[in-house]
Scaffold this motif. Structure first.
Motif, PDB file in Angstrom:
ATOM      1  N   ALA A   1       0.806  -1.226   0.000  1.00  0.00           N
ATOM      2  CA  ALA A   1       0.000   0.000   0.000  1.00  0.00           C
ATOM      3  C   ALA A   1       0.837   1.273   0.000  1.00  0.00           C
ATOM      4  N   ILE A   2       2.116   1.162   0.331  1.00  0.00           N
ATOM      5  CA  ILE A   2       2.989   2.343   0.364  1.00  0.00           C
ATOM      6  C   ILE A   2       4.204   2.072  -0.516  1.00  0.00           C
ATOM      7  N   VAL A  21       9.813   2.384  -7.550  1.00  0.00           N
ATOM      8  CA  VAL A  21       9.451   3.666  -8.161  1.00  0.00           C
ATOM      9  C   VAL A  21       7.959   3.875  -7.988  1.00  0.00           C
ATOM     10  N   SER A  22       7.547   5.122  -7.947  1.00  0.00           N
ATOM     11  CA  SER A  22       6.119   5.434  -7.834  1.00  0.00           C
ATOM     12  C   SER A  22       5.813   6.679  -8.650  1.00  0.00           C
ATOM     13  N   GLY A  23       4.599   6.747  -9.125  1.00  0.00           N
ATOM     14  CA  GLY A  23       4.182   7.855  -9.984  1.00  0.00           C
ATOM     15  C   GLY A  23       4.203   7.439 -11.434  1.00  0.00           C
ATOM     16  N   MET A  24       3.204   7.868 -12.201  1.00  0.00           N
ATOM     17  CA  MET A  24       3.071   7.456 -13.593  1.00  0.00           C
ATOM     18  C   MET A  24       4.294   7.836 -14.432  1.00  0.00           C
ATOM     19  N   GLU A  25       4.802   9.054 -14.255  1.00  0.00           N
ATOM     20  CA  GLU A  25       5.925   9.505 -15.068  1.00  0.00           C
ATOM     21  C   GLU A  25       7.168   8.678 -14.789  1.00  0.00           C
ATOM     22  N   CYS A  53      -0.246   3.230  -3.007  1.00  0.00           N
ATOM     23  CA  CYS A  53      -1.713   3.204  -2.971  1.00  0.00           C
ATOM     24  C   CYS A  53      -2.287   4.096  -1.876  1.00  0.00           C
ATOM     25  N   VAL A  54      -1.509   4.281  -0.799  1.00  0.00           N
ATOM     26  CA  VAL A  54      -2.002   5.084   0.311  1.00  0.00           C
ATOM     27  C   VAL A  54      -2.190   6.541  -0.097  1.00  0.00           C
ATOM     28  N   ALA A  55      -1.564   6.937  -1.208  1.00  0.00           N
ATOM     29  CA  ALA A  55      -1.727   8.307  -1.722  1.00  0.00           C
ATOM     30  C   ALA A  55      -2.568   8.316  -2.993  1.00  0.00           C
ATOM     31  N   GLY A  56      -3.361   7.267  -3.182  1.00  0.00           N
ATOM     32  CA  GLY A  56      -4.171   7.151  -4.386  1.00  0.00           C
ATOM     33  C   GLY A  56      -5.460   7.958  -4.320  1.00  0.00           C
ATOM     34  N   PRO A  57      -6.398   7.660  -5.215  1.00  0.00           N
ATOM     35  CA  PRO A  57      -7.645   8.442  -5.309  1.00  0.00           C
ATOM     36  C   PRO A  57      -8.432   8.505  -4.004  1.00  0.00           C
ATOM     37  N   SER A  58      -8.516   7.369  -3.280  1.00  0.00           N
ATOM     38  CA  SER A  58      -9.266   7.379  -2.021  1.00  0.00           C
ATOM     39  C   SER A  58      -8.636   8.326  -1.022  1.00  0.00           C
ATOM     40  N   PHE A  59      -7.304   8.324  -0.974  1.00  0.00           N
ATOM     41  CA  PHE A  59      -6.592   9.230  -0.070  1.00  0.00           C
ATOM     42  C   PHE A  59      -6.891  10.682  -0.427  1.00  0.00           C
ATOM     43  N   GLN A  60      -6.904  10.987  -1.737  1.00  0.00           N
ATOM     44  CA  GLN A  60      -7.141  12.352  -2.177  1.00  0.00           C
ATOM     45  C   GLN A  60      -8.569  12.790  -1.887  1.00  0.00           C
ATOM     46  N   MET A  61      -9.537  11.849  -2.030  1.00  0.00           N
ATOM     47  CA  MET A  61     -10.940  12.198  -1.770  1.00  0.00           C
ATOM     48  C   MET A  61     -11.167  12.482  -0.294  1.00  0.00           C
ATOM     49  N   LYS A  62     -10.512  11.685   0.560  1.00  0.00           N
ATOM     50  CA  LYS A  62     -10.719  11.854   2.000  1.00  0.00           C
ATOM     51  C   LYS A  62      -9.865  12.974   2.585  1.00  0.00           C
ATOM     52  N   LYS A  63      -8.910  13.475   1.775  1.00  0.00           N
ATOM     53  CA  LYS A  63      -8.021  14.545   2.233  1.00  0.00           C
ATOM     54  C   LYS A  63      -7.358  14.174   3.555  1.00  0.00           C
ATOM     55  N   HIS A  65      -3.984  12.494   5.845  1.00  0.00           N
ATOM     56  CA  HIS A  65      -2.616  12.952   6.128  1.00  0.00           C
ATOM     57  C   HIS A  65      -1.670  11.841   5.722  1.00  0.00           C
ATOM     58  N   TYR A  66      -0.822  12.126   4.748  1.00  0.00           N
ATOM     59  CA  TYR A  66       0.011  11.094   4.138  1.00  0.00           C
ATOM     60  C   TYR A  66       0.918  10.418   5.176  1.00  0.00           C
ATOM     61  N   LEU A  67       1.623  11.214   5.989  1.00  0.00           N
ATOM     62  CA  LEU A  67       2.559  10.646   6.952  1.00  0.00           C
ATOM     63  C   LEU A  67       1.837   9.742   7.949  1.00  0.00           C
ATOM     64  N   ALA A  68       0.700  10.214   8.464  1.00  0.00           N
ATOM     65  CA  ALA A  68      -0.064   9.415   9.427  1.00  0.00           C
ATOM     66  C   ALA A  68      -0.553   8.114   8.791  1.00  0.00           C
ATOM     67  N   ASP A  69      -0.957   8.178   7.522  1.00  0.00           N
ATOM     68  CA  ASP A  69      -1.438   6.974   6.844  1.00  0.00           C
ATOM     69  C   ASP A  69      -0.301   5.982   6.616  1.00  0.00           C
ATOM     70  N   VAL A  70       0.889   6.487   6.248  1.00  0.00           N
ATOM     71  CA  VAL A  70       2.041   5.609   6.049  1.00  0.00           C
ATOM     72  C   VAL A  70       2.410   4.914   7.354  1.00  0.00           C
ATOM     73  N   LEU A  71       2.427   5.680   8.432  1.00  0.00           N
ATOM     74  CA  LEU A  71       2.755   5.094   9.735  1.00  0.00           C
ATOM     75  C   LEU A  71       1.721   4.045  10.141  1.00  0.00           C
ATOM     76  N   ALA A  72       0.459   4.321   9.845  1.00  0.00           N
ATOM     77  CA  ALA A  72      -0.594   3.366  10.196  1.00  0.00           C
ATOM     78  C   ALA A  72      -0.433   2.059   9.429  1.00  0.00           C
ATOM     79  N   VAL A  73      -0.067   2.161   8.133  1.00  0.00           N
ATOM     80  CA  VAL A  73       0.136   0.951   7.329  1.00  0.00           C
ATOM     81  C   VAL A  73       1.343   0.172   7.847  1.00  0.00           C
TER      82      VAL A  73
END
Length: 336
Positions: A1-2, A21-25, A53-63, A65-73
């Motif tokens: 997920a990360i 690597v991450s990101g389409m480009e 994945c933790v920074a994917g569409p669901s993360f963006q919709m819910k707005k 916190h990236y760091l907190a989500d990474v730590l949780a995973v």
């Protein structure tokens, strides 16, 4: 997920290099320079979303916190102490190898401009303004996608704007093919959409454009306003259109999710006129019955009057006859 999540879990493996690597480009750049001889015995972890994945569409919709989500995973994967040391270990005895043939750009089949235009047309793209690439199919441009279709590396259905337009077109065909009158209005009671049957009825007198106009311009909006005011889900009523000289039966449904009201109507003018004719006939029949009863009563009264006069004359005649008989009897008795 990360990003680096799999390589973190994998740890160090003998003879295997790890890359992430991450990101389409970034993914696209890596794939373009990927050659088997340069990346032998390499574990490559790739994420389309930047950060995983933790920074994917669901993360963006819910707005979130990236760091907190990474730590949780990481806490969920390793426990709170996710900095534990990991020793080397051998890969389990499963066959994980998969070979992909490499095809250079020079080896790809050449396609003509006419073929590209045909493929673009199949996706509903007929001019440069239609080729606004959304990136959902994974190709840089719509032309690249068209070439991939010709080379049997992609399908037309992978074009999301095309499939959405196709679905909307199908929905519109069904919407317009319905024999009933359909009108949708937003929560400001402005017309969003009308099917062909409704357009023909409401546009007939003035031939004007009605989309975006207040619904009150074509029919009574009291019930529609009541739905919003009292948060009702369903209402039904009957209205009369003065300009069209017709009656409509309306069923109104409140679509709260899309914030609009769907109004389904049926022209009941013929039924209403037939009903009015029956009602008028019933009134006329009742009036005629009252008149007949009144006339019958008059006749009865006249007959009763005649019978009364005849009875009185009969009584007088009978009295005279009786007196005459009695008088004759008295005279005979006196002679004796």
């Amino acid at each position: 997920a990360i990003a680096d999540g799999l390589t973190d879990l994998l740890g160090s493996v003998k003879g295997i290099r790890r890359l992430s690597v991450s990101g389409m480009e970034q993914c696209r750049e890596v794939l373009e320079e990927l050659h088997p001889e340069d990346f032998e015995n390499c574990f490559l972890e790739m994420y389309a979303c930047s950060g995983g994945c933790v920074a994917g569409p669901s993360f963006q919709m819910k707005k979130g916190h990236y760091l907190a989500d990474v730590l949780a995973v990481k806490n969920a994967a390793f426990g709170k102490d996710f900095h534990r040391e990991q020793g080397d270990y051998e890969l389990p005895g499963f066959e994980l190898r998969k070979n992909f043939g490499y095809c250079s750009a020079q080896e790809q089949e050449e396609v003509s401009e006419e073929e590209i235009k045909d493929a673009l047309a199949e996706m509903g793209k007929f001019s440069p303004k239609d080729e606004l690439n959304c990136g959902a199919c994974g190709y840089n441009t719509c032309r690249e996608k068209a070439i991939a279709i010709i080379q049997n590396k992609a399908e037309v259905a992978m074009c999301i704007p095309y499939m959405r337009a196709k679905q909307e077109s199908y929905s519109n065909k069904v919407f317009n093919a319905m024999p009933g009158l359909l009108v949708t209005v937003d929560y400001n009671l402005k017309i969003i959409q009308m099917n062909e049957a409704a357009s023909k009825l409401f546009n007939m007198p003035k031939k004007r454009r009605l989309i975006g106009k207040p619904v009150s311009e074509i029919m009574d909006d009291y019930s529609l306003a009541s739905i919003l005011a009292f948060e009702r889900n369903l209402m039904q009523d009957e209205i009369y259109l003065e300009d069209q000289k017709c009656y409509l039966d309306r069923v109104m449904t409140n679509d709260k999710e899309n914030k609009m009201i769907l109004c389904i109507m049926k022209d009941i003018t013929k039924e209403r006129k037939h009903k009015d004719q029956i009602h008028n006939a019933q009134i006329e029949a009742a009036r005629m019955a009252d008149k007949l009863v009144e006339e019958q009563l008059k006749i009865v009264q006249q007959i009763a009057g005649l019978l009364g006069e005849t009875a009185a004359d009969t009584k007088v005649a009978v009295e005279k006859l009786k007196n005459t008989i009695l008088l004759e009897s008295e005279e005979e008795n006196e002679k004796k």
